[in-house]
Design a protein around this motif. Structure first.
Motif, PDB file in Angstrom:
ATOM      1  N   LEU A 214       0.867  -1.175   0.000  1.00  0.00           N
ATOM      2  CA  LEU A 214       0.000   0.000   0.000  1.00  0.00           C
ATOM      3  C   LEU A 214       0.900   1.221   0.000  1.00  0.00           C
ATOM      4  N   ARG A 215       0.920   1.927  -1.107  1.00  0.00           N
ATOM      5  CA  ARG A 215       1.781   3.113  -1.246  1.00  0.00           C
ATOM      6  C   ARG A 215       1.131   4.329  -0.597  1.00  0.00           C
ATOM      7  N   ARG A 216       1.979   5.178  -0.022  1.00  0.00           N
ATOM      8  CA  ARG A 216       1.480   6.416   0.600  1.00  0.00           C
ATOM      9  C   ARG A 216       0.814   7.334  -0.418  1.00  0.00           C
ATOM     10  N   THR A 217       1.149   7.182  -1.687  1.00  0.00           N
ATOM     11  CA  THR A 217       0.567   8.021  -2.740  1.00  0.00           C
ATOM     12  C   THR A 217      -0.831   7.550  -3.156  1.00  0.00           C
ATOM     13  N   THR A 218      -1.262   6.399  -2.647  1.00  0.00           N
ATOM     14  CA  THR A 218      -2.597   5.888  -2.970  1.00  0.00           C
ATOM     15  C   THR A 218      -3.649   6.792  -2.337  1.00  0.00           C
ATOM     16  N   ALA A 219      -4.714   7.075  -3.108  1.00  0.00           N
ATOM     17  CA  ALA A 219      -5.807   7.890  -2.578  1.00  0.00           C
ATOM     18  C   ALA A 219      -6.364   7.230  -1.321  1.00  0.00           C
ATOM     19  N   ASN A 220      -6.656   8.018  -0.302  1.00  0.00           N
ATOM     20  CA  ASN A 220      -7.211   7.541   0.970  1.00  0.00           C
ATOM     21  C   ASN A 220      -6.272   6.576   1.692  1.00  0.00           C
ATOM     22  N   PHE A 221      -4.982   6.838   1.616  1.00  0.00           N
ATOM     23  CA  PHE A 221      -3.993   5.956   2.244  1.00  0.00           C
ATOM     24  C   PHE A 221      -4.320   5.697   3.716  1.00  0.00           C
ATOM     25  N   ASP A 222      -4.585   6.764   4.472  1.00  0.00           N
ATOM     26  CA  ASP A 222      -4.819   6.614   5.912  1.00  0.00           C
ATOM     27  C   ASP A 222      -6.041   5.742   6.205  1.00  0.00           C
ATOM     28  N   ALA A 223      -7.119   5.947   5.467  1.00  0.00           N
ATOM     29  CA  ALA A 223      -8.337   5.152   5.684  1.00  0.00           C
ATOM     30  C   ALA A 223      -8.109   3.687   5.313  1.00  0.00           C
ATOM     31  N   LEU A 224      -7.373   3.438   4.226  1.00  0.00           N
ATOM     32  CA  LEU A 224      -7.092   2.060   3.820  1.00  0.00           C
ATOM     33  C   LEU A 224      -6.181   1.373   4.835  1.00  0.00           C
TER      34      LEU A 224
END
Length: 104
Positions: A65-75
């Motif tokens: 899970l990359r930090r650049t992924t949208a909604n990183f914190d929620a995922l």
């Protein structure tokens, strides 16, 4: 007569090749990463500078899970909850690089 049949044979051979070598319109191939879904519970999470590496209980491989992924914190929160409660989650990932795209 032999000369004529030889000339006709050569001519047919040349024409045959010229007709078979037709130009085709250019073809564009668009690469598209196929996504897949797995249902499993999280076994281990390891953080690094660019995101988190996730291991699952039943599914082999390391998923990212990359930090650049949208909604990183929620995922990441959903992954952490699965780890703590050992509950099964649904994870969508790209099959080429095993990058996590969505967690439900």
């Amino acid at each position: 007569m032999l000369k004529r049949s030889l000339v006709l044979s050569v001519l047919a051979l040349i024409l045959g090749f010229s007709f078979s070598a037709q130009a085709h319109p250019p073809t564009r191939v668009i690469a598209q990463a196929a996504s897949k879904v797995l249902k499993d519970s999280v076994k281990k999470i390891r953080e690094d500078d660019e995101g988190v590496v996730v291991l699952f209980v039943k599914t082999p491989g390391s998923y990212y899970l990359r930090r650049t992924t949208a909604n990183f914190d929620a995922l990441k929160k959903k992954l952490d909850e699965s780890l703590k409660s050992k509950s099964e989650i649904s994870v969508t990932y790209d099959s080429a690089e095993l990058n996590i795209l969505e967690v439900k």
